[in-house]
Enzyme design. Structure first.
Site, PDB file in Angstrom:
ATOM      1  N   SER A   1      -1.744  -3.793  10.238  1.00 12.10           N
ATOM      2  CA  SER A   1      -1.342  -4.642   9.121  1.00 12.10           C
ATOM      3  C   SER A   1      -0.114  -5.479   9.467  1.00 12.10           C
ATOM      4  CB  SER A   1      -1.035  -3.772   7.908  1.00 12.10           C
ATOM      5  OG  SER A   1      -2.165  -2.992   7.588  1.00 12.10           O
TER       6      SER A   1
ATOM      7  N   ARG B   1       2.042 -12.021  -0.735  1.00  7.22           N
ATOM      8  CA  ARG B   1       0.696 -12.374  -0.264  1.00  7.22           C
ATOM      9  C   ARG B   1       0.138 -13.570  -1.006  1.00  7.22           C
ATOM     10  NH1 ARG B   1      -1.831  -8.878   3.894  1.00  7.22           N
ATOM     11  NH2 ARG B   1      -0.177  -7.358   4.242  1.00  7.22           N
TER      12      ARG B   1
ATOM     13  N   LYS C   1      -9.767  -2.378   1.189  1.00 12.86           N
ATOM     14  CA  LYS C   1      -9.514  -1.231   2.062  1.00 12.86           C
ATOM     15  C   LYS C   1     -10.291   0.012   1.610  1.00 12.86           C
ATOM     16  CE  LYS C   1      -6.599  -3.811   4.161  1.00 12.86           C
ATOM     17  NZ  LYS C   1      -6.546  -4.185   5.563  1.00 12.86           N
TER      18      LYS C   1
ATOM     19  N   HIS D   1     -10.986  -2.645  10.989  1.00 13.54           N
ATOM     20  CA  HIS D   1      -9.882  -3.504  10.535  1.00 13.54           C
ATOM     21  C   HIS D   1      -9.702  -4.637  11.542  1.00 13.54           C
ATOM     22  CE1 HIS D   1      -5.344  -3.590   9.191  1.00 13.54           C
ATOM     23  NE2 HIS D   1      -6.074  -4.376   8.436  1.00 13.54           N
TER      24      HIS D   1
ATOM     25  N   CYS E   1       0.251  -7.794  11.670  1.00 10.85           N
ATOM     26  CA  CYS E   1       0.469  -7.962  13.107  1.00 10.85           C
ATOM     27  C   CYS E   1      -0.293  -9.147  13.690  1.00 10.85           C
ATOM     28  CB  CYS E   1       0.111  -6.679  13.851  1.00 10.85           C
ATOM     29  SG  CYS E   1       1.312  -5.374  13.566  1.00 10.85           S
TER      30      CYS E   1
ATOM     31  N   THR F   1      -4.508 -12.696  10.582  1.00 13.33           N
ATOM     32  CA  THR F   1      -4.750 -13.958   9.864  1.00 13.33           C
ATOM     33  C   THR F   1      -4.389 -15.145  10.755  1.00 13.33           C
ATOM     34  OG1 THR F   1      -4.300 -12.840   7.781  1.00 13.33           O
ATOM     35  CG2 THR F   1      -4.236 -15.241   7.759  1.00 13.33           C
ATOM     36  N   ASN F   2      -3.269 -15.023  11.450  1.00 12.33           N
ATOM     37  CA  ASN F   2      -2.846 -16.123  12.319  1.00 12.33           C
ATOM     38  C   ASN F   2      -3.860 -16.405  13.423  1.00 12.33           C
ATOM     39  OD1 ASN F   2      -0.010 -17.213  11.697  1.00 12.33           O
ATOM     40  ND2 ASN F   2       0.165 -15.014  11.378  1.00 12.33           N
TER      41      ASN F   2
ATOM     42  N   ARG G   1       2.160  -4.327  17.845  1.00 16.04           N
ATOM     43  CA  ARG G   1       3.487  -4.915  17.910  1.00 16.04           C
ATOM     44  C   ARG G   1       4.317  -3.993  18.784  1.00 16.04           C
ATOM     45  NH1 ARG G   1       6.316  -8.315  13.971  1.00 16.04           N
ATOM     46  NH2 ARG G   1       4.519  -8.859  12.688  1.00 16.04           N
TER      47      ARG G   1
ATOM     48  N   GLY H   1      -0.586 -20.625  18.138  1.00 18.40           N
ATOM     49  CA  GLY H   1      -1.627 -21.453  18.760  1.00 18.40           C
ATOM     50  C   GLY H   1      -1.758 -21.206  20.258  1.00 18.40           C
TER      51      GLY H   1
ATOM     52  N   TYR I   1      -1.374  -3.402  -7.014  1.00 21.87           N
ATOM     53  CA  TYR I   1      -1.170  -4.179  -5.798  1.00 21.87           C
ATOM     54  C   TYR I   1      -2.350  -4.151  -4.816  1.00 21.87           C
ATOM     55  CZ  TYR I   1       1.236  -6.657  -2.220  1.00 21.87           C
ATOM     56  OH  TYR I   1       1.574  -7.620  -1.326  1.00 21.87           O
TER      57      TYR I   1
ATOM     58  N   ARG J   1       0.837  -1.193   0.000  1.00 25.31           N
ATOM     59  CA  ARG J   1       0.000   0.000   0.000  1.00 25.31           C
ATOM     60  C   ARG J   1       0.871   1.242   0.000  1.00 25.31           C
ATOM     61  NH1 ARG J   1      -1.938   0.818   4.294  1.00 25.31           N
ATOM     62  NH2 ARG J   1      -1.309  -0.989   5.496  1.00 25.31           N
TER      63      ARG J   1
ATOM     64  N   ASP K   1      -9.663  -9.934   8.280  1.00 28.03           N
ATOM     65  CA  ASP K   1      -9.156  -8.581   8.030  1.00 28.03           C
ATOM     66  C   ASP K   1     -10.161  -7.463   8.318  1.00 28.03           C
ATOM     67  OD1 ASP K   1      -6.832  -7.078   7.139  1.00 28.03           O
ATOM     68  OD2 ASP K   1      -7.955  -6.571   5.329  1.00 28.03           O
TER      69      ASP K   1
END
Ligand code: GTP
Ligand code: SPV
Ligand code: MN
Length: 583
Positions: A249, A365, A207, A227, A251, A254-255, A396, A490, A198, A70, A276
């Protein structure tokens, strides 16, 4: 194909006469159309097939090396009044912005096909879903939009029925960063983007629409566009809690959204709703409910492996588009920390040489349909969404922010969200690892003045007494050697359990000046190699450092001037006073 809706037809015609494409293609969202576009892009070199035995249906796209993330410095919110965009956005007057970007669109599609993509953000039959049409000259955007949204004929039918839709115009232009702009006109429900192919710059449903335009609409209509990931946590007794978590973003959304319970947690299950974006509405009973406007994932590839995120690792083994990863000798995709295979070529198609940096770009990505995720919740298509038990902010932070803490109430939670700071990542072009304020993880995405946004958040307390509790987490605290103190991934389930126990009022907490914290023994560390002293460090509140932090938060809030809501100012004063008294 064309449309029965005059407003849509007129807009498409006017765009065509400005951009001068060779042909116009209306996208129906079918499998045949997808296949044909993939074949065409393989023939033209925009995509290349990956090893089809090991990665069936997977393709590689290598972007222009200057077009890998971005571009916040080229992203504008163009409202009539500069104050409405706020200092959190770059602003340009709408007339000036249109004139500037329209010139760049003149003739931009000569020799190209202009694709018209009708799409629906949210379940197709949801009252909370919103419609849009993206016009683009990029076939890569079309296939990505098909994976990321509910795109095609059904969306067009709903657009024709409702008559309103967000207009998104995109062209890759000549990819010159000097002629690259991402412009939003929230008062006109319009987006214009040129010069980048992109992700967040080009897939306008994400976004640009689902956050910047939607947050603006949400404010006037009484909801929130955030977000945030949405995840369901099911305990062995079958009780499910849904959490909505806002992290900046790259951080960990997704995990966390695809978390696999560790072996120590038999009987626990995790359901992904979204990774997201969340659209949050109050229902008739005052419960906050969430839908995910998206239907796929555009996720960070590096770091994804069997241990960190097995769901994602398995999910991207088929029918996935990889952007800017490396490849192995036998043409499998490769990225840093994949833990299997070795790179032969890097993300620029060169022979791999560590001297040139990583094989996969740090912001490389994957694009994949959510239906490929084994933990995808069946409620992801529920028109009314899911009820939210807790909102979790995070960032973070090497130091300062404890592993987890809970806000005292909603208004305090809004302060906690407004004060979020995080180290910058490769998701934006610019310096990485610099701590900056990223309120509610929305710094790049709020389509209006943050001061008004915080007022809007605060207003929910007047409208419901069933609001979720608000928390803050930090998976990224480090020791003096730069090692993460918390195992993360996890194991984050252990922290979510404390959060859920707090929501269910099953556990007490210690009161501190910054909010409620678990006592070290309240986080289950059974089977973990985390020493008591480490746990204490993870849950420590350094009063001296927090005084400095709150003074910096105060300065930041003050910079919003008169529009800053009094209630937020007084929440800040309360914390400052508590810190002054603490030893
Ligand atoms: P966007 O898609 O950019 O909005 O970001 P995201 O929040 O979905 O980011 P994602 O989950 O892809 O985060 C990727 C980065 O976070 C990688 O560098 C991961 O290794 C790191 N990460 C995720 N979870 C954890 C964790 O629990 N602990 C640590 N130490 N790192 C984590
Ligand atoms: C982010 O940067 O927060 C993303 C990736 O989710 S992009 O779609 O490129 O914005
Ligand atoms: Mn994101």
């Amino acid at each position: 194909m064309t449309t029965t809706l005059p407003a849509l037809k007129e807009w498409v015609d006017s765009v065509a006469s400005r951009t001068q494409p060779d042909r116009i293609a209306w996208c129906d969202g079918s499998e045949d159309e997808y296949r044909a576009l993939i074949d065409e892009m393989c023939a033209s070199g925009v995509l290349s097939p990956l090893n089809q035995d090991k990665y069936p249906g997977c393709y590689l796209h290598l972007s222009d090396p200057s077009d890998v993330a971005r571009v916040e410095h080229l992203t504008f919110v163009c409202t009539e009044s500069e104050q409405d965009a706020g200092q959190n956005n770059h602003w340009m007057a709408p007339d000036e912005a249109h004139a500037k970007i329209d010139t760049l669109f003149d003739g931009a599609m000569r020799g190209r096909t202009m694709y018209v993509i009708p799409y629906c953000m949210g379940p197709i039959d949801s009252p909370y879903a919103r419609l849009g049409v993206e016009i683009t000259d990029s076939p890569y955007v079309v296939v990505n939009m098909r994976l990321m949204t509910r795109m095609g004929s059904e969306a067009l039918q709903r657009i024709e029925k409702e008559g309103t839709f967000v207009k998104g115009l995109h062209s890759t232009g000549d990819l010159d960063p000097e002629r690259r702009f991402i412009m939003h006109f929230p008062e006109e429900l319009t987006i214009k983007s040129i010069g980048s192919g992109y992700g967040g710059n080009a897939l306008l449903g994400k976004k640009c629409h689902a956050l910047r335009i939607a947050s603006y609409q949400a404010r006037t209509e009484g909801w929130l566009a955030e977000h945030m990931l949405i995840v369901g946590i099911e305990n062995p007794e079958g009780e499910v809690h849904y959490l909505a978590c806002a992290f900046p973003s790259a951080c960990g959304k997704t995990n966390l959204a695809m978390l696999i319970p560790p072996e120590s947690h038999e009987g626990w299950r995790v359901w992904t709703l979204g990774d997201d974006i969340a659209w949050l509405h109050l229902d008739g009973e005052g419960m906050l409910r969430a839908i995910n406007p998206e239907a796929g994932y555009f996720g960070v590839v590096p770091g994804t492996n069997e241990k960190t995120n097995k769901n994602a690792f398995d999910m991207i083994r088929a029918d996935t588009i990889f952007t800017n990863v490396g490849t192995t000798e036998d043409n499998e995709p490769w990225w840093e920390d994949k833990k299997v295979g070795e790179p032969a070529r890097d993300w620029q198609g060169r022979d791999y040489d560590p001297e040139n940096g990583p094989a996969a770009h740090p912001n490389s990505r994957f694009t994949v349909s959510a239906t490929r995720n084994k933990s995808y919740s069946t409620l992801a298509d529920a028109p009314d969404g899911v009820p939210i038990s807790a909102i979790v902010f995070g960032g973070r932070r090497k130091e300062l922010a404890p592993l987890v803490y809970e806000a005292r109430d909603w208004n305090h939670g809004v302060l906690v969200g407004a004060g979020v700071a995080s180290e910058t990542t490769a998701a934006n072009i610019g310096e990485v690892g610099v701590v900056r304020r990223d309120p509610m993880a929305m710094k790049p995405f709020c389509g209006y003045n943050f001061a008004d946004y915080w007022s809007h958040w605060l207003s929910f307390a007047d409208r419901s007494d069933k609001l979720p509790k608000i928390f803050h987490v930090n998976w990224f605290r480090q020791d003096n050697d730069g090692k993460f103190l918390w195992p993360g991934f996890g194991e984050n389930l252990r922290v979510l359990r404390w959060i859920i126990d707090r929501c269910e009022q099953r556990i007490d907490a210690q009161e501190t000046p910054i909010g409620y914290l678990p006592r070290p023994e309240d986080i289950d560390t059974n089977g973990l190699d985390v020493k008591d002293a480490t746990m204490e460090a993870l849950l420590s509140v350094n009063v001296e450092q927090w005084r400095e932090e709150m003074s910096s938060v105060g300065e930041y809030l003050d910079s919003y001037g008169e529009r800053l809501p009094d209630a937020l100012r007084s929440e800040h004063e309360k914390v400052v006073a508590e810190l002054a008294e603490a030893s």
